[in-house]
Design a protein around this motif. Structure first.
Motif, PDB file in Angstrom:
ATOM      1  N   THR A  11     -92.153  -1.028  13.426  1.00 29.67           N
ATOM      2  CA  THR A  11     -92.011  -1.418  11.779  1.00 29.67           C
ATOM      3  C   THR A  11     -93.540  -0.909  10.903  1.00 29.67           C
ATOM      4  OG1 THR A  11     -94.537  -2.844  13.240  1.00 29.67           O
ATOM      5  CG2 THR A  11     -92.262  -3.986  12.674  1.00 29.67           C
ATOM      6  N   ASN A  12     -94.596  -0.051  12.176  1.00 27.85           N
ATOM      7  CA  ASN A  12     -95.761   1.037  11.560  1.00 27.85           C
ATOM      8  C   ASN A  12     -95.621   2.086  11.964  1.00 27.85           C
ATOM      9  OD1 ASN A  12     -98.786   0.236  13.042  1.00 27.85           O
ATOM     10  ND2 ASN A  12     -97.107  -1.001  12.706  1.00 27.85           N
ATOM     11  N   ALA A  13     -96.158   2.881  11.647  1.00 27.37           N
ATOM     12  CA  ALA A  13     -96.143   4.136  12.532  1.00 27.37           C
ATOM     13  C   ALA A  13     -97.350   4.782  11.628  1.00 27.37           C
ATOM     14  CB  ALA A  13     -95.313   5.023  12.032  1.00 27.37           C
ATOM     15  N   ILE A  14     -97.696   5.989  12.360  1.00 28.58           N
ATOM     16  CA  ILE A  14     -98.752   6.965  11.903  1.00 28.58           C
ATOM     17  C   ILE A  14     -98.131   8.491  12.266  1.00 28.58           C
ATOM     18  CG2 ILE A  14    -101.076   7.822  12.195  1.00 28.58           C
ATOM     19  CD1 ILE A  14    -102.165   4.689  13.142  1.00 28.58           C
ATOM     20  N   ILE A  15     -98.457   9.187  11.132  1.00 28.97           N
ATOM     21  CA  ILE A  15     -98.029  10.419  10.696  1.00 28.97           C
ATOM     22  C   ILE A  15     -99.430  11.725  10.915  1.00 28.97           C
ATOM     23  CG2 ILE A  15     -96.560  12.133  10.442  1.00 28.97           C
ATOM     24  CD1 ILE A  15     -94.670   9.835  10.680  1.00 28.97           C
ATOM     25  N   GLU A  16     -99.631  12.363  11.568  1.00 26.79           N
ATOM     26  CA  GLU A  16    -100.602  13.428  11.386  1.00 26.79           C
ATOM     27  C   GLU A  16     -99.686  14.312  10.531  1.00 26.79           C
ATOM     28  OE1 GLU A  16    -104.048  13.061  15.226  1.00 26.79           O
ATOM     29  OE2 GLU A  16    -102.432  14.834  15.026  1.00 26.79           O
ATOM     30  N   PHE A  17    -100.390  14.952   9.791  1.00 28.47           N
ATOM     31  CA  PHE A  17     -99.608  15.800   8.468  1.00 28.47           C
ATOM     32  C   PHE A  17    -100.726  17.392   8.592  1.00 28.47           C
ATOM     33  CE2 PHE A  17     -96.511  13.356   7.179  1.00 28.47           C
ATOM     34  CZ  PHE A  17     -96.009  14.387   6.747  1.00 28.47           C
ATOM     35  N   ASP A  18     -99.937  18.308   9.470  1.00 31.64           N
ATOM     36  CA  ASP A  18    -100.318  19.599   9.048  1.00 31.64           C
ATOM     37  C   ASP A  18     -99.855  20.628   8.008  1.00 31.64           C
ATOM     38  OD1 ASP A  18    -101.975  22.351   9.340  1.00 31.64           O
ATOM     39  OD2 ASP A  18    -101.268  22.268  12.043  1.00 31.64           O
ATOM     40  N   THR A  19    -100.625  20.910   7.408  1.00 36.49           N
ATOM     41  CA  THR A  19     -99.965  21.465   5.859  1.00 36.49           C
ATOM     42  C   THR A  19     -99.183  22.906   6.842  1.00 36.49           C
ATOM     43  OG1 THR A  19    -102.349  22.634   5.649  1.00 36.49           O
ATOM     44  CG2 THR A  19    -101.472  20.793   4.511  1.00 36.49           C
ATOM     45  N   LYS A  20     -99.473  23.528   7.736  1.00 37.47           N
ATOM     46  CA  LYS A  20     -98.896  24.670   8.188  1.00 37.47           C
ATOM     47  C   LYS A  20     -97.390  24.070   8.698  1.00 37.47           C
ATOM     48  CE  LYS A  20    -103.413  27.310   8.911  1.00 37.47           C
ATOM     49  NZ  LYS A  20    -103.894  27.813   9.908  1.00 37.47           N
ATOM     50  N   ASN A 151     -99.987  -7.335  20.532  1.00 37.34           N
ATOM     51  CA  ASN A 151    -101.178  -6.587  20.383  1.00 37.34           C
ATOM     52  C   ASN A 151    -100.611  -6.585  18.909  1.00 37.34           C
ATOM     53  OD1 ASN A 151    -102.844  -4.021  20.229  1.00 37.34           O
ATOM     54  ND2 ASN A 151    -103.708  -4.324  21.520  1.00 37.34           N
ATOM     55  N   THR A 152    -101.587  -6.935  18.249  1.00 34.91           N
ATOM     56  CA  THR A 152    -101.892  -6.824  16.978  1.00 34.91           C
ATOM     57  C   THR A 152    -102.007  -5.496  15.965  1.00 34.91           C
ATOM     58  OG1 THR A 152    -104.384  -7.413  16.471  1.00 34.91           O
ATOM     59  CG2 THR A 152    -102.347  -9.274  16.216  1.00 34.91           C
ATOM     60  N   CYS A 153    -102.616  -4.396  17.366  1.00 36.50           N
ATOM     61  CA  CYS A 153    -102.781  -3.294  16.947  1.00 36.50           C
ATOM     62  C   CYS A 153    -101.470  -1.581  17.105  1.00 36.50           C
ATOM     63  CB  CYS A 153    -103.787  -2.084  17.507  1.00 36.50           C
ATOM     64  SG  CYS A 153    -104.309  -1.143  16.787  1.00 36.50           S
ATOM     65  N   LEU A 154    -101.063  -2.146  18.064  1.00 33.71           N
ATOM     66  CA  LEU A 154    -100.275  -0.811  18.882  1.00 33.71           C
ATOM     67  C   LEU A 154     -98.360  -1.481  18.961  1.00 33.71           C
ATOM     68  CD1 LEU A 154    -102.097  -0.431  22.342  1.00 33.71           C
ATOM     69  CD2 LEU A 154    -101.275   0.987  19.673  1.00 33.71           C
ATOM     70  N   ASN A 155     -97.986  -3.332  18.533  1.00 32.16           N
ATOM     71  CA  ASN A 155     -96.988  -3.829  18.423  1.00 32.16           C
ATOM     72  C   ASN A 155     -96.136  -3.119  17.485  1.00 32.16           C
ATOM     73  OD1 ASN A 155     -94.860  -6.339  19.405  1.00 32.16           O
ATOM     74  ND2 ASN A 155     -95.762  -6.202  17.199  1.00 32.16           N
ATOM     75  N   ARG A 156     -94.686  -2.291  18.344  1.00 35.58           N
ATOM     76  CA  ARG A 156     -93.575  -1.634  17.740  1.00 35.58           C
ATOM     77  C   ARG A 156     -94.521  -0.691  16.464  1.00 35.58           C
ATOM     78  NH1 ARG A 156     -89.467  -6.296  15.260  1.00 35.58           N
ATOM     79  NH2 ARG A 156     -89.017  -7.664  16.647  1.00 35.58           N
ATOM     80  N   LYS A 157     -95.681  -0.239  16.945  1.00 34.48           N
ATOM     81  CA  LYS A 157     -96.610   0.796  16.512  1.00 34.48           C
ATOM     82  C   LYS A 157     -96.263   2.422  17.274  1.00 34.48           C
ATOM     83  CE  LYS A 157    -100.274   1.791  14.844  1.00 34.48           C
ATOM     84  NZ  LYS A 157    -101.890   1.175  14.603  1.00 34.48           N
TER      85      LYS A 157
END
Length: 264
Positions: A11-20, A151-157
């Motif tokens: 349902t939710n994701a975090i993606i770190e971007f490196d401009t390179k 877990n309300t932080c990590l469920n389906r993350k």
């Protein structure tokens, strides 16, 4: 189906971007949407980025089948407030957080809570997450029903760092492979990856006795006892047995654990 549930595998994701390394980052985004039906993503830019680059990347993101997204970056723009107000025409933008800003404030954009801009003077660090505070309490029906069994932080993350490593959370060290040679769906279906999804507040030491447990967030990245996955979040200063809050980092009993995590 519970009130929080959706057909999305993630349902939710975090993606770190490196401009390179933009191509790897965009590969991650497209795979999440196509294979996991992800509809909300937080984009974190780890290094300073100029207005041209942000505008170009957001142009690509707005073409994707996302419901909403969050933008997090370190300030490298001369007039960041004016620039961000221009970006609010991007109707899918849920929230914008800018680190290394000249001032600390919340800019309301008139979207009824959607699209607000948060300017923070501090520098961004992944070890800064996991704070437990009443300001993060959430009392909507989706959050409360999800908290009963998940877990309300990590469920389906899922989190994908700038190098393409796949994790439960960017603050965690454990990786389940790299986006370049590992299928996301295989990681998502891995029982070990899903294990943290089901550690809810009624299973966690101290939290299970807390009156705020079903409106509170949770953190499994930083624990009072790193050897116990059911330990109370390190960065919580509330004592449910006395009903008192304290500044968690001032507790001398937590200092050794802070040193262990090298956190703040």
């Amino acid at each position: 189906m519970d009130n929080w549930d959706t057909p999305a595998i993630i349902t939710n994701a975090i993606i770190e971007f490196d401009t390179k390394n933009i191509s790897v980052n965009m590969l991650s985004v497209n795979l999440l949407i196509k294979s996991c039906l992800t509809r909300h993503i937080e984009f974190r830019f780890l290094n300073k980025i100029d207005t041209v680059s942000i505008t170009h990347i957001l142009g690509e993101i707005n073409q994707l089948e996302l419901f909403s997204y969050c933008l997090v970056f370190c300030n490298g723009v001369e007039d960041v407030e004016s620039f961000l107000m221009q970006l609010q025409s991007h109707y899918k933008m849920f929230r914008t957080i800018v680190y290394n800003a000249n001032s600390e404030q919340v800019i309301e954009t008139g979207k009824g809570g959607w699209g607000n801009i948060f300017l923070l003077k501090e520098s961004f660090t992944v070890t800064g997450c996991g704070q437990i505070s009443p300001i993060y309490f959430c009392n909507n029906i989706e959050h409360i029903t999800e908290s009963q069994q998940h877990n309300t932080c990590l469920n389906r993350k899922i989190a994908i760092d700038a190098e393409g490593n796949i994790k439960n959370c960017p603050s965690m060290t454990k990786s389940y492979g790299n986006i370049k040679d590992t299928k996301l769906i295989e990681v998502v279906n891995n029982p070990e990856f899903q294990k943290l999804w089901y550690i809810h507040k009624d299973k966690i030491s101290v939290c299970r006795d807390c009156e705020f447990r079903h409106i509170c967030t949770d953190c499994r990245a930083y624990l009072e006892n790193p050897e116990d996955i059911y330990s109370k979040p390190l960065k919580c200063g509330y004592n449910p047995y006395t009903g008192e809050w304290e500044e968690w980092s001032s507790n001398p009993l937590k200092q050794q654990t802070m040193d262990y995590y090298k956190t703040k």
